[in-house]
Enzyme design. Sequence first.
Site, PDB file in Angstrom:
ATOM      1  N   CYS A   2     -17.437 -38.273   9.983  1.00  8.01           N
ATOM      2  CA  CYS A   2     -17.674 -39.532  10.663  1.00  8.01           C
ATOM      3  C   CYS A   2     -19.176 -39.784  10.740  1.00  8.01           C
ATOM      4  CB  CYS A   2     -17.094 -39.603  12.069  1.00  8.01           C
ATOM      5  SG  CYS A   2     -15.317 -39.409  12.118  1.00  8.01           S
ATOM      6  N   ARG A  27     -20.202 -39.157   4.897  1.00  5.56           N
ATOM      7  CA  ARG A  27     -19.665 -38.366   6.006  1.00  5.56           C
ATOM      8  C   ARG A  27     -18.177 -38.594   6.223  1.00  5.56           C
ATOM      9  NH1 ARG A  27     -23.734 -36.319   9.148  1.00  5.56           N
ATOM     10  NH2 ARG A  27     -22.261 -35.950  10.830  1.00  5.56           N
ATOM     11  N   ASN A 101     -17.740 -39.273  16.884  1.00  2.36           N
ATOM     12  CA  ASN A 101     -17.624 -38.236  15.863  1.00  2.36           C
ATOM     13  C   ASN A 101     -17.289 -36.947  16.589  1.00  2.36           C
ATOM     14  OD1 ASN A 101     -17.917 -36.517  13.667  1.00  2.36           O
ATOM     15  ND2 ASN A 101     -20.142 -36.403  13.860  1.00  2.36           N
ATOM     16  N   GLU A 484     -17.687 -20.499  -7.390  1.00  6.30           N
ATOM     17  CA  GLU A 484     -18.354 -21.779  -7.167  1.00  6.30           C
ATOM     18  C   GLU A 484     -17.936 -22.793  -8.250  1.00  6.30           C
ATOM     19  OE1 GLU A 484     -19.776 -23.214  -4.892  1.00  6.30           O
ATOM     20  OE2 GLU A 484     -21.009 -24.784  -5.762  1.00  6.30           O
ATOM     21  N   LYS A 488     -16.044 -26.350  -7.384  1.00  5.66           N
ATOM     22  CA  LYS A 488     -16.543 -27.656  -7.823  1.00  5.66           C
ATOM     23  C   LYS A 488     -15.426 -28.432  -8.536  1.00  5.66           C
ATOM     24  CE  LYS A 488     -20.455 -27.944  -6.188  1.00  5.66           C
ATOM     25  NZ  LYS A 488     -19.878 -27.234  -5.099  1.00  5.66           N
ATOM     26  N   GLU A 491     -12.658 -29.616  -5.986  1.00  7.39           N
ATOM     27  CA  GLU A 491     -12.996 -30.712  -5.065  1.00  7.39           C
ATOM     28  C   GLU A 491     -13.289 -32.013  -5.793  1.00  7.39           C
ATOM     29  OE1 GLU A 491     -17.577 -29.337  -3.959  1.00  7.39           O
ATOM     30  OE2 GLU A 491     -16.409 -30.388  -2.464  1.00  7.39           O
TER      31      GLU A 491
HETATM   32  O1  M6R Z   1     -23.328 -28.130   5.233  1.00  9.80           O
HETATM   33  P1  M6R Z   1     -22.794 -26.788   4.861  1.00  9.80           P
HETATM   34  O2  M6R Z   1     -23.603 -26.100   3.828  1.00  9.80           O
HETATM   35  O3  M6R Z   1     -22.563 -25.914   6.064  1.00  9.80           O
HETATM   36  O4  M6R Z   1     -21.372 -27.096   4.245  1.00  9.80           O
HETATM   37  C1  M6R Z   1     -20.519 -26.059   3.884  1.00  9.80           C
HETATM   38  C2  M6R Z   1     -19.378 -26.560   3.038  1.00  9.80           C
HETATM   39  O5  M6R Z   1     -18.618 -27.503   3.752  1.00  9.80           O
HETATM   40  C3  M6R Z   1     -19.857 -27.197   1.733  1.00  9.80           C
HETATM   41  O6  M6R Z   1     -20.637 -26.319   0.990  1.00  9.80           O
HETATM   42  C4  M6R Z   1     -18.650 -27.638   0.880  1.00  9.80           C
HETATM   43  O7  M6R Z   1     -17.921 -26.535   0.476  1.00  9.80           O
HETATM   44  C5  M6R Z   1     -19.120 -28.472  -0.316  1.00  9.80           C
HETATM   45  N1  M6R Z   1     -18.411 -29.719  -0.350  1.00  9.80           N
HETATM   46  C6  M6R Z   1     -18.880 -27.806  -1.622  1.00  9.80           C
HETATM   47  O8  M6R Z   1     -19.366 -28.546  -2.690  1.00  9.80           O
END
Ligand code: M6R
Length: 615
Positions: A2, A27, A101, A484, A488, A491
């Site tokens: 949010c 967000r 939020n 990783e 990628k 997602e």
């Molecule tokens: O802001 P952060 O680094 O704490 O976020 C952690 C994860 O939510 C973030 O890395 C998420 O996995 C990404 N969307 C991956 O690309």
Amino acid sequence: MCGIVGYVGSQSALDVVLAGLRRLEYRGYDSAGVAVLADGGLASARKAGKLANLEKALAERPLPAGATGIGHTRWATHGGPTDANAHPHHDNAGRVAVVHNGIIENFAELRAELADRGHVLASETDTEVVAHLLAEEFSGCADLTEAMRLVCRRLQGAFTLVAVHADEPDVVVGARRNSPLVVGVGEGEAFLASDVAAFIEHTRSAIELGQDQVVELRRDGVSVTDFDGRPADVRTYHVDWDASAAEKGGYASFMLKEIAEQPKAVADTLLGRIGVDGALTLDELRIPAAVLKAVDKVVIVACGTAFHAGLIAKYAIEHWTRIPCEVELASEFRYRDPILGGRSLVIAVSQSGETMDTLMALRHAREQGATVLAICNTNGATIPRESDAVLYTHAGPEVAVASTKAFLTQLVACYLVALYLGQVRGTKWGDEIRAVIRDLAAISGEVGRVLETMEPVRELARSLSGKKTVLFLGRHVGYPVALEGALKLKELAYMHAEGFAAGELKHGPIALIEDDLPVVVVVPSPRGRSVLHDKIVSNIQEIRARGARTIVIAEEGDEAVVPYADHLVRIPATPTLLQPLVATVPLQVFACELATARGNEVDQPRNLAKSVTVE
Ligand code: M6R
């Protein structure tokens, strides 16, 4: 999750708020809404779906012009992504509008109370109760700021709230507990937002709100108190990047731009941290040497991509410092009663600095007496604020939901911490540290070289867009790189993608291999740890013999892989521990291109949000 914007000044509030929401759409994009105070009343509009839907609705039915307004872009938690659940929410008289939020944990109880008192609640959200409670409290004190303080004292959970009341047309009130909220201070105007990006084109002067604080915005200034009305100390800071950093700058997506920015991000993260003699100068950490010398255990807590950076960092930390290092998903950490004490160093890695799971993990660690160091990309965010020390990555704003440049800079920061521990504790000689630093300094250029050779990877990705599954294999630091790469692809391309330790394949996952299944293999350098290299070459042969289509990522000059690679992606030769900095880049490009070929929106993948501020 949010995005929130508030504005009071002399410009069109609607224009300022909508522009802010565009910058915050990363967000959450389940719905969007705005409210403006005008002509003694409150006018609002809200729409399910992306901001574009709201903008279309506003073009058809414009709101009256006003100079005070709020807005919201939503990542749904309580109640589906419908018009009725979209923010702002209102009281029954339509005089109050509120955006939120976070999650109000005691909303069911508050809702029942309100219903008993005759309020009619129109949505399934937890937020709506706040609008009704604010209206009740306002009728008693005729002061929205005081009403907000009174309401906040009754709420449990995490919340950033921003509200306006038609009877106070020149005031916007915000409140913060656990979720981010930043104030922008302009000339005769003031802003509130979840992220400075929302107001960066108007002002670079910002105030980070602390925990349990309420802020009142007026044209001529802002005042901050705690929930009991006591004035709070505030620190104004200058945002060191400008609006252009939060623009696509000619790229088709923020993700492409951020991938391209990686050489600079890596170089910037090293900047100022290497002395003229080539030794490390990390005094900014401000953790006394005695504390670092006494550390008997390092624990890294993080989520998603940042967790993968932590998995890689473990190899470097243990190798360079000989201190045992655990890496744990932040969401699991505190629930298993981890063994921590005064000699534990907990490293919380987070791009946003507001990931709730990571925040809760670090709070737990501090309660156990551990020293907490944050590695973070967002100045003044909650995670660094609540840590004992912070090392900022200097990736610049990362807008695309998929983390790319933040990951590389998290790795660099972790390496710096590992080397610094080695330097302070004397487990690494000065010349050894200087040699690694030299290699790290050269990496930025190597990442640039990788980026120049990505066309075949893009072509390959497009050719695989019809596939259902892609597997990723690696060994040693290549294993987290494989994880990783798979994350990628999941997602962004919404495909089944899994990463495995290549040696683990024979213990089960090899049964997944079938004819023409694409398998990406991250091959360790043949130099140095050549045993690992030889073993992975065998693994490639094993999967190929079972029909896999092998996509091999291997160092320049590694000829041993050539006979077994259906597709070969070359990366520059680097020291083993640093290889993830170059090996990850083709996987980012691969996922981005494949997702684009499937027609997906890479910057805003479905169901996701950039900052995950709920547990
Ligand atoms: O802001 P952060 O680094 O704490 O976020 C952690 C994860 O939510 C973030 O890395 C998420 O996995 C990404 N969307 C991956 O690309």
